[in-house]
Design an enzyme around this catalytic site. Structure first.
Site, mmCIF file in Angstrom:
data_model
loop_
_atom_site.group_PDB
_atom_site.id
_atom_site.type_symbol
_atom_site.label_atom_id
_atom_site.label_comp_id
_atom_site.label_asym_id
_atom_site.label_seq_id
_atom_site.Cartn_x
_atom_site.Cartn_y
_atom_site.Cartn_z
ATOM 1 N N GLU A 35 0.857 -1.199 0.000
ATOM 2 C CA GLU A 35 0.000 0.000 0.000
ATOM 3 C C GLU A 35 0.880 1.231 0.000
ATOM 4 O OE1 GLU A 35 -2.431 2.937 -0.029
ATOM 5 O OE2 GLU A 35 -3.304 0.940 -0.260
ATOM 6 N N GLY A 40 -6.873 0.776 4.117
ATOM 7 C CA GLY A 40 -8.301 1.100 4.006
ATOM 8 C C GLY A 40 -8.615 1.858 2.734
ATOM 9 N N CYS A 43 -11.901 4.465 0.357
ATOM 10 C CA CYS A 43 -13.191 4.220 1.014
ATOM 11 C C CYS A 43 -13.155 4.595 2.495
ATOM 12 C CB CYS A 43 -13.597 2.762 0.852
ATOM 13 S SG CYS A 43 -15.098 2.359 1.736
ATOM 14 N N LYS A 52 -20.000 9.542 5.304
ATOM 15 C CA LYS A 52 -21.177 9.147 6.089
ATOM 16 C C LYS A 52 -21.154 9.826 7.451
ATOM 17 C CE LYS A 52 -22.068 7.177 2.570
ATOM 18 N NZ LYS A 52 -21.048 7.945 1.917
ATOM 19 N N SER A 181 -24.036 14.855 -10.627
ATOM 20 C CA SER A 181 -25.032 14.500 -9.613
ATOM 21 C C SER A 181 -25.101 12.995 -9.396
ATOM 22 C CB SER A 181 -26.409 15.008 -10.014
ATOM 23 O OG SER A 181 -26.952 14.178 -11.034
ATOM 24 N N GLU A 203 -25.914 18.869 -13.928
ATOM 25 C CA GLU A 203 -25.823 17.480 -14.405
ATOM 26 C C GLU A 203 -25.945 17.456 -15.922
ATOM 27 O OE1 GLU A 203 -25.391 13.927 -15.329
ATOM 28 O OE2 GLU A 203 -25.219 14.251 -13.162
ATOM 29 N N ASP A 311 -12.456 -1.006 -8.197
ATOM 30 C CA ASP A 311 -12.665 0.108 -9.130
ATOM 31 C C ASP A 311 -11.799 0.018 -10.379
ATOM 32 O OD1 ASP A 311 -14.519 1.097 -7.421
ATOM 33 O OD2 ASP A 311 -13.414 2.890 -6.826
ATOM 34 N N HIS A 444 -44.165 -5.414 12.301
ATOM 35 C CA HIS A 444 -44.892 -4.140 12.388
ATOM 36 C C HIS A 444 -44.608 -3.506 13.739
ATOM 37 C CE1 HIS A 444 -48.201 -1.271 12.018
ATOM 38 N NE2 HIS A 444 -48.508 -1.575 13.261
#
Length: 465
Positions: A35, A40, A43, A52, A181, A203, A311, A444
Site C-alpha cells: 500500500e 483502508g 473508502c 457518512k 449528480s 448534471e 474500481d 410491524h
C-alpha cells in the site's frame, strides 16, 4: 538482496485489497499486501466512511431545526464545521487503524510503498528505504481509482475542490456549485446545502442520479428542490473563470445558451479514472480499456497469475463489490470453486437526504431487455413507522417479470432505504419470486413493511394504499 517469497501479493489495501489479503491468509496462503498511502484506501480514509460521518452531522443538524415538530425545544442551533470535520477524520482513523490490527491477526505482511509488476510472479516495491523485491505465483491488482479531472475544471483546493478538499474544507462555502449528480456529487450537495450553503447542482444527463430509476430520480429531485437546491439538468460547465480570494464565474451551457453564474466554491464530481499508471501492467501484457483493466467474470486479466479487482476493474464502482471480488479471487487462488459475481445483484446506495438505494434493473432497462413486467409502488405516507419518525416523504418501487415472478429490480427513495435494500438483495440472491415475498411476514411497525406492500401492489393486492 534475495526476493521475499509469498503465495499471494495484493497491490492496494482498499476495501478490495485488504479483504482479498485477509481471505487469502485465512485459507492458508502466505500473503503480502503493498500500500502506498493508507490502509483502508479511499473508502475508509477519503470516501464512503468519512462522508457518512459528515452526513450524519448534517442530518442531526437538520433534525435539530425540526425539534418543535417532535414536541422538543432547541435554541441557538449552530454548528462548528471544524468539529464536524474532526469527528469525521476520527471515525476514518479508527477504522484505518483497525485494518492494521486485522492484518497482524491474520499474519499478512504489509509493505508500505509503490508497487510495480517486474516480470512473471515478481513485484518490485519502492519504499522509503529503497527497493524491495517480492515474488508470488498470484498477484491481485487492487489499486482503485481517483477523481476524474476535466480540462479547465481542475481542482486547485481553494476555489475548486475534489471530494478530498470537500472532506477537509478550508472554509464553509456560501454559494456552492456541484458539477455532477452521481452519488459523490449529490452527497456533498446534500451535506453543504443542509448546513446552509446556497447550492446549485449541474448534471450533463437529463436527470439527477442518472443511474437510478427515472421515477426515483424525479422524486429525489423534488425533495432536493424543496430543500432549496437549484438543479440544472442537460447542462454542462464549459469553463471556470477563477479570481483568487474572490470566487469563480462558471459558464454553464443549457439548451445551447451560455449562462454565467458566480460561486465562491465549486466541487467537481464528474466520475473516476482507474489508477493504472506506473504499475507495469501493459508491459506485463495486461489489457487496459479507458483506464480500467479488462477482466473476465472471475477477475482474471488474461495474464497468468494476475487478477484485478474493485474500481480498477470497472463498474459498478462500489466498495462492497470490490470486497466481494477480493474474497472470490482469494478463494479461486486457494483452489476453491467460488461463484462469479453478478453485477446486477449488487445494490447501489446514495446517502443524500432523502437516501436512495436500488438493486437490479430499472423499469426502463427491464422493458429494453424485452421483459413483460409488473411494477409495484408504495409511498412512505402509507406507513405508520415512517409517519411516527416524521419521514413521510419517500417511495419503494418493485419490478417483476410478469411471466416468472422473478424480482428484476427494486428502487427506493426515503429515510433509511440504504438499510432496507438488503432485503431485496437477499431475495434476488435466493432467486425468490413474488409469491415468496408475499408469503413473508414483515414485522410491524417497521419501514420494511413497505417492501411487502410494494410487492403486493405489483399484483394489485396492496392493503394500505
Amino acid at each position: 538482496m534475495a526476493a521475499k517469497e509469498f503465495d499471494l501479493i495484493v497491490i492496494g489495501a482498499g476495501p478490495g485489497g485488504y479483504v482479498a489479503a485477509i481471505r487469502g491468509a485465512q485459507l492458508g496462503l502466505k500473503v503480502a499486501c503493498v500500500e502506498r498511502e493508507h490502509l483502508g484506501g479511499i473508502c475508509l480514509n477519503w470516501g464512503c466512511i468519512p462522508t457518512k460521518a459528515m452526513l450524519r452531522s448534517s442530518e442531526v443538524f437538520h433534525l435539530m431545526h425540526r425539534a418543535k415538530e417532535f414536541g422538543l425545544k432547541a435554541d441557538g442551533i449552530g454548528y462548528d464545521l471544524n468539529a464536524v470535520v474532526q469527528r469525521s477524520r476520527g471515525v476514518a482513523k479508527q477504522l484505518s487503524g483497525g485494518i492494521g490490527h486485522l492484518f497482524k491477526k491474520n499474519k499478512v505482511t504489509v509493505v508500505m510503498g509503490e508497487a510495480k509488476l517486474a516480470g512473471k510472479g515478481k513485484v518490485s516495491v519502492k519504499t522509503d528505504k529503497g527497493t524491495e523485491d517480492l515474488t508470488a505465483k498470484s498477484i491481485i491488482v487492487a489499486t482503485g481509482a481517483r477523481a476524474r479531472e476535466l480540462p479547465g475544471l481542475e481542482a486547485d483546493g481553494d476555489l475548486v475542490w475534489t471530494y478530498k478538499h470537500a472532506l477537509t474544507p478550508p472554509r464553509m462555502p456560501k454559494k456552492l456549485l456541484v458539477i455532477g449528480s452521481g452519488a459523490i456529487g449529490i452527497e456533498f450537495a446534500s451535506f453543504y446545502n443542509t448546513l446552509g450553503a446556497d447550492t446549485t447542482v449541474v448534471e450533463v444527463m437529463d436527470r439527477v442520479l442518472p443511474v437510478e430509476d427515472a421515477e426515483i430520480s424525479a422524486f429525489a429531485k423534488k425533495q432536493f428542490v424543496k430543500q432549496g437546491m437549484k438543479i440544472m439538468e442537460k447542462a454542462m460547465v464549459k469553463q471556470l473563470d477563477r479570481t483568487p480570494g474572490k470566487g469563480v464565474v462558471a459558464h454553464v451551457e443549457v439548451a445551447g445558451k451560455i449562462e454565467k453564474m458566480e460561486f465562491d466554491t465549486v466541487i467537481s464530481a464528474v466520475g473516476i479514472v482507474g489508477n493504472v499508471e506506473g504499475l507495469g501492467l501493459e508491459e506485463a501484457g495486461v489489457k487496459i480499456d479507458r483506464t480500467h483493466v479488462v477482466t473476465d467474470e472471475y477477475c482474471r486479466t488474461g495474464v497468468e497469475g494476475v487478477y484485478a479487482i474493485g474500481d480498477i476493474a470497472g463498474a459498478p464502482w462500489l466498495a462492497h463489490k470490490a470486497s466481494h471480488e477480493g474474497v472470490m479471487v482469494a478463494e479461486l487462488i486457494a483452489g476453491q470453486k467460488p461463484h462469479a459475481i453478478k453485477p446486477n445483484s449488487i445494490a447501489g446506495c446514495t446517502y443524500c437526504h432523502p437516501q436512495v438505494a436500488s438493486v437490479g434493473l430499472t423499469e426502463a432497462k427491464a422493458k429494453e431487455q424485452g421483459f413483460e413486467i409488473k411494477v409495484g409502488r408504495f409511498p412512505f405516507i402509507g406507513n405508520g413507522k415512517a409517519i411516527a419518525l416524521g419521514e413521510p416523504e419517500g417511495m419503494i418501487k418493485t419490478v417483476f417479470d410478469a411471466k416468472t415472478g422473478e424480482l428484476l429490480g427494486a428502487h427506493m427513495v426515503g429515510a433509511e432505504v440504504t438499510e432496507l435494500i438488503q432485503g431485496y438483495v437477499v431475495g434476488r440472491q435466493l432467486e425468490t419470486t413474488e409469491e415468496d415475498l408475499m408469503q413473508t411476514v414483515f414485522p410491524h411497525p417497521t419501514l420494511s413493511e413497505m417492501m411487502h406492500e410494494a410487492v403486493l401492489d405489483a399484483y394489485g393486492r396492496a392493503i394500505h394504499f
